[in-house]
Design an enzyme around this catalytic site. Structure first.
Site, PDB file in Angstrom:
ATOM      1  N   ALA A   1       0.882  -1.165  -0.033  1.00  0.00           N
ATOM      2  CA  ALA A   1       0.084   0.075  -0.056  1.00  0.00           C
ATOM      3  C   ALA A   1       0.867   1.191  -0.150  1.00  0.00           C
ATOM      4  O   ALA A   1       1.938   1.182   0.663  1.00  0.00           O
ATOM      5  CB  ALA A   1      -0.760   0.094   1.323  1.00  0.00           C
ATOM      6  N   PRO A   2       0.251   2.290  -0.615  1.00  0.00           N
ATOM      7  CA  PRO A   2       1.127   3.564  -0.651  1.00  0.00           C
ATOM      8  C   PRO A   2       1.760   4.041   0.634  1.00  0.00           C
ATOM      9  O   PRO A   2       2.658   4.854   0.688  1.00  0.00           O
ATOM     10  CB  PRO A   2       0.302   4.474  -1.484  1.00  0.00           C
ATOM     11  CG  PRO A   2      -0.717   3.728  -2.317  1.00  0.00           C
ATOM     12  CD  PRO A   2      -0.788   2.493  -1.346  1.00  0.00           C
ATOM     13  N   ARG A   3       0.975   4.022   1.662  1.00  0.00           N
ATOM     14  CA  ARG A   3       1.470   4.305   3.016  1.00  0.00           C
ATOM     15  C   ARG A   3       2.551   3.629   3.700  1.00  0.00           C
ATOM     16  O   ARG A   3       3.075   4.098   4.689  1.00  0.00           O
ATOM     17  CB  ARG A   3      -0.033   4.250   4.150  1.00  0.00           C
ATOM     18  CG  ARG A   3      -0.269   2.819   4.044  1.00  0.00           C
ATOM     19  CD  ARG A   3      -1.562   2.991   5.110  1.00  0.00           C
ATOM     20  NE  ARG A   3      -2.106   1.663   5.560  1.00  0.00           N
ATOM     21  CZ  ARG A   3      -3.055   0.919   4.555  1.00  0.00           C
ATOM     22  NH1 ARG A   3      -3.545   1.630   3.718  1.00  0.00           N
ATOM     23  NH2 ARG A   3      -3.383  -0.148   4.774  1.00  0.00           N
ATOM     24  N   TYR A   4       2.954   2.426   2.873  1.00  0.00           N
ATOM     25  CA  TYR A   4       3.976   1.918   3.235  1.00  0.00           C
ATOM     26  C   TYR A   4       5.170   1.755   2.669  1.00  0.00           C
ATOM     27  O   TYR A   4       6.399   1.329   3.099  1.00  0.00           O
ATOM     28  CB  TYR A   4       3.674   0.182   3.473  1.00  0.00           C
ATOM     29  CG  TYR A   4       2.460  -0.226   4.344  1.00  0.00           C
ATOM     30  CD1 TYR A   4       2.553   0.337   5.674  1.00  0.00           C
ATOM     31  CD2 TYR A   4       1.306  -0.859   4.181  1.00  0.00           C
ATOM     32  CE1 TYR A   4       1.347  -0.112   6.535  1.00  0.00           C
ATOM     33  CE2 TYR A   4       0.409  -0.944   4.695  1.00  0.00           C
ATOM     34  CZ  TYR A   4       0.402  -0.680   6.137  1.00  0.00           C
ATOM     35  OH  TYR A   4      -0.726  -0.777   6.968  1.00  0.00           O
ATOM     36  N   ILE A   5       5.323   2.344   1.533  1.00  0.00           N
ATOM     37  CA  ILE A   5       6.518   2.285   0.733  1.00  0.00           C
ATOM     38  C   ILE A   5       6.813   3.618   0.392  1.00  0.00           C
ATOM     39  O   ILE A   5       6.228   4.578   0.376  1.00  0.00           O
ATOM     40  CB  ILE A   5       6.272   1.473  -0.815  1.00  0.00           C
ATOM     41  CG1 ILE A   5       4.980   2.267  -1.333  1.00  0.00           C
ATOM     42  CG2 ILE A   5       5.959   0.183  -0.452  1.00  0.00           C
ATOM     43  CD1 ILE A   5       4.779   1.443  -2.856  1.00  0.00           C
TER      44      ILE A   5
END
Length: 896
Positions: A150-154
């Site tokens: 997910a974008p919040r993790y990368i």
């Protein structure tokens, strides 16, 4: 989500142009103004809209918008609008540290009006190409097809390459964003053929674009070649590796195609390993295609394992009794291990789509890079000239103490002070590069007293001299802009080229005939009494194994024959005398026939081959007379010619009742020839007397080094004429050797040093470095038949081969090197130096000195014609022995 939210989202997805059309300026007079300026459109009952006109104009607007603003890249920077906006946002956020992808997506939405999903997908694809974006975290895997986290993790940031080649606000043309609140670049000033390096794929309305990625270093070399006026050729290169056949690439233009194959190796005879996959495929899709082919019976495998981690490793375990070579061809023929890709180089230029070729795109981007570099130099020159102008102006103002003039100090107003300063600078005006303006004088008047007090004339002179030197250098670059651009590309290659080696190996693929590699997954049966043939007649007579794509040839008693496709059950008629799988263009299968012409005509004998016929069309072996009948028939896969015994019906005054006939006396002719007259007497029976051998002789075999396959078509190296029991000897560069038959389905490595017809009488001479003894050794030996790899270098993995020759009386020059180079060289007569032993023997030590090179000299003796190679291997007791007796080398060392 409320209906109002849905309506607003749909409105935002419409292009700005269409939004403007559907947002008329008429408003309700009594409606209060809102902050956003949004007005409810006024609609009257008398408003008339013609549907055909609306469709024509709106669809054209929509199609143009998708082509120009969504799916097709621009030729200047090689980016789609969403990619350009992502990079622009990342540059605005760039501070050298990683940013959350969710933050980048949100920031990009200031410029891109199509939602976060499309931005996120485009960002992940850019990151996976490993060129412009430095990624951190789980960004997915292009090999396995796994998605990114997910974008919040990368996190992500611009790569050093992107910062160096993509951005320059001074040379960028800007435009307003879709809502007018921000500015975004029309095109980024990319100083590199980015479009060809990354590749692109997009589907618009009425057209599509598919440009394959190319190798980083090859693009730079081609750009340099273009600037030098030299020809260049570009071929695709994929991150997934594999093999590629570019014979029909057509420079990436429409109508061309490339074939891409997975890299398949044999781990052993029962296990295949796939280490690289075709472009556009993942390990999951590849495994699915293999399993489907297995379910359909095209191939036979026992199981398949996916051990892919950082690198691809797919293990295919074959079923018992299945040929690994044939399975490799079947994988290429029936699965996604081989795919065909059709490029379509469509780009945007001057707000219009164009179809070009790869060379034209590279020339355009290279020329654009030259223009951008020239523009940067011109801007740099102007800035340095401006700095030189002000430094000179400042020095005159301070050294001439203009600030202490009474006229300056007693000036009544600003205009008077400016007028005085201008008059004092008048004598120096000819030395300035431009006129002194009011703003220049105001800037002088803003100089603080502290700077005036700390002014150093020597330091100012050095700064002015350095500026003049820099300007001169920029002028030299501008005068030699082509060489400057070449140096730019060379710098990029030296700085970043090692990171991007070519991963896809270019090869010419041989055409795989599916009928030859498909597994015989069916059994063919025939019911002669009822006239049926097929794979579903399990209780009837078995004919042969076949596949569901094979063809069957049928011969009948009356001399007719035809070719049909394999089916589950088909009526073919009665009186079938022969049925088998038909191989097209097979010149080796010869049919031997004796037939009677008509009901009471002559008896003929003929030999013929059936190479190609029309399916389901009936042909005849005889002359076509009514009542003709086949008396004897045989099918010979290698052109064998047997002897038959003919028994005649007895008649009055007939002396001969039996005689024999050898088919080898009959020439092989076309299938339409009537043959030779065997006898005019009435034949009672024809039966086999004795089987014979082939009359076709040996078959010439060639080895094609491009595709590493054998062939009978004259392509590649001629290996000679082979009989059915002859073998091929393969010697690899690492000292391994093995023998194979001359089957066309064999696969060979690409590290072949020698490939030839095996001769067990040939004596080989080798000089090798023995890593155990750390000295060079010479040995002479014959090679033996071996289906598995054996090595004549020994068991130590660091043993290396200096020289290998099959000369009968070789002369070898050993050149000494290192600290022993002053000793010169040594010439050896190998036949006298060491005797012939087994290939497992250690051999005889050549020298204790350091060896630089080993060269083969012209032999002084030649083996007489028709003479066999002399020397036989010594007894097994001598194998592995180290001959340390007095040699020519010892005498040579004593002389030194």
């Amino acid at each position: 989500m409320t209906p109002e939210d849905t309506e607003q989202e749909n409105y935002e997805d419409i292009s700005p142009e269409i939004q403007e059309e559907n947002n008329p300026s008429e408003i309700q007079e009594n409606e209060p103004l809102s902050r956003s300026g949004y007005r409810v459109p006024v609609g009257g009952n008398d408003a008339i809209h013609h549907l055909s006109g609306m469709y024509q104009s709106w669809f054209l607007d929509y199609a143009s918008y998708v082509i120009l603003e969504r799916a097709v890249p621009h030729i200047n920077d090689g980016l789609k609008p969403v990619q350009r906006r992502i990079l622009h946002s990342m540059k605005r956020l760039d501070d050298g540290r990683y940013n959350k992808v969710a933050n980048i997506i949100g920031h990009t939405m200031q410029f891109h009006p199509h939602g976060d999903a499309s931005i996120g997908d485009a960002l992940v694809q850019l990151g996976q190409k490993d060129l412009l974006i430095d990624c951190q975290g789980n960004w997915g895997n292009i090999l396995t097809g796994d998605g990114a986290a997910a974008p919040r993790y990368i996190e992500a940031r611009l790569s050093k390459f992107a910062l160096e080649t993509v951005f320059n606000p001074k040379t960028t043309v800007w435009k307003l964003s879709y809502d007018g609140r921000n500015k975004e670049p029309v095109c980024l000033p990319v100083k590199f053929p980015l479009l060809l390096a990354q590749g692109v794929e997009g589907i618009a309305v009425g057209l599509s674009s598919k440009i394959l990625p190319h190798n980083f270093n090859e693009l730079l070399d081609a750009s340099i070649a273009h600037l030098k006026g030299e020809p260049f050729v570009l071929y695709p290169d994929f991150q997934t590796g594999g093999y590629i056949d570019v014979s029909r690439y057509n420079d990436g233009e429409r109508g061309g195609s490339v074939k891409v194959r997975a890299k398949i190796n044999k781990m052993d005879n029962k296990t295949l390993v796939i280490n690289e996959i075709p472009y556009g495929r993942t390990t999951s899709t590849l495994i699915d295609s293999v399993l489907k082919a297995n379910d359909k019976g095209k191939i036979k495998i026992r199981k398949i394992d996916d051990n892919t981690a950082r690198d691809v490793e797919i293990l295919i375990h074959l079923a018992p009794g299945v040929s690994s070579d044939k399975t490799i061809d079947a994988l290429y023929a029936f699965t996604d291990c081989e795919i065909s890709i059709s490029p379509n180089c469509c780009i945007i230029e001057d707000n219009r789509p164009y179809f070009l070729n790869i060379s034209a795109v590279l020339r355009h981007t290279t020329d654009l890079t030259l223009v951008l570099l020239r523009t940067e130099l011109e801007i740099q020159k102007a800035e340095q000239e401006e700095a030189l102008f002000y430094a000179s102006l400042e020095r005159i103002f301070i050294e001439e103490r203009i600030y202490k003039d009474s006229e300056f100090e007693n000036a009544k107003n600003m205009d008077g002070a400016i007028t005085h300063i201008r008059s004092r600078l008048e004598p120096f005006t000819p030395h300035f590069i431009r006129e002194v303006t009011r703003d220049d004088i105001l800037r002088l008047m803003e100089i603080k007293m502290g700077r005036i007090l700390k002014f150093n004339a020597d330091k100012s002179d050095r700064e002015i001299a350095q500026l003049k030197q820099d300007i001169a250098q920029v002028e030299r670059h501008l005068a030699n802009i082509v060489n400057y651009t070449i140096a730019w590309f060379s710098m990029l290659k030296e700085k970043y080229g090692a990171t991007y080696p070519r991963r896809t190996e270019r090869r010419n693929f041989d055409t795989i005939e599916v009928t030859k590699v498909v597994e015989a997954n069916e059994k063919l049966y025939i019911n002669r009494e009822e006239g049926f043939i097929g794979t579903g007649l399990k209780k009837d007579e078995f004919v042969c194994n076949c596949s569901d794509i094979d063809e069957v040839i049928l011969f009948y008693q009356n001399g007719s024959y035809k070719v049909i496709r394999v089916s589950e059950k088909m009526f073919v008629g009665k009186h079938v005398i022969y049925a088998n799988v038909f191989k097209r263009n097979d010149n080796r299968t010869i049919y031997n026939v004796v037939y009677r012409d008509g009901r009471a005509g002559c008896n003929f004998i003929k030999r013929f081959a059936v190479t190609g016929v029309t399916r389901d069309k009936e042909y005849t072996v005889t002359k076509g007379s009514e009542g003709s009948c086949i008396l004897y028939f045989s099918a010979n896969p290698n052109g064998e010619a047997e002897t038959v015994k003919i028994i005649l019906k007895p008649k009055l005054r007939q002396k001969t009742l039996t005689f024999e006939k050898d088919f080898s006396e009959i020439l092989i002719k076309g299938r339409t020839s009537m043959g030779n007259i065997l006898t005019k007497s009435e034949v009672h029976k024809v039966k086999l007397k004795q089987k014979g051998s082939s009359t076709l002789g040996g078959r010439r075999v060639w080895f094609d080094h491009d595709v590493l396959r054998l062939n009978y078509d004259g392509r590649g190296e001629d290996l000679g004429e082979f009989q059915h029991d002859d073998l091929i000897l393969v010697i690899l560069r690492n000292g391994d050797f093995y023998t194979t038959n001359h089957d066309l389905s064999n696969h060979y490595e690409d590290s072949i040093q020698v490939i030839e017809r095996f001769d067990n009488r040939k004596i080989w001479t080798a000089i090798l470095y023995d890593a155990d003894q750390k000295y060079p050794y010479l040995k002479r030996f014959p090679l033996e038949v071996s289906g598995k790899k054996q090595s004549f270098l020994g068991d130590h993995p660091e043993n290396t081969l200096y020289l290998l020759t099959d000369e009968n009386y070789p002369r070898i020059e050993v050149v000494l090197g290192g600290n022993d180079s002053f000793r010169g060289s040594l010439t050896l007569d190998a036949e006298q130096f060491v005797g012939v032993k087994s290939f497992k023997a250690k051999g005889k030590r050549v020298t204790t000195y350091e060896v630089a090179t080993v060269n083969e000299l012209e032999p002084l003796r030649l083996l007489p014609e028709n003479a066999e190679a002399s020397g036989e291997p010594e007894s097994a007791e001598e194998e592995g022995g180290d001959d340390t007796s007095t040699t020519q080398m010892d005498l040579f060392n004593e002389e030194i």
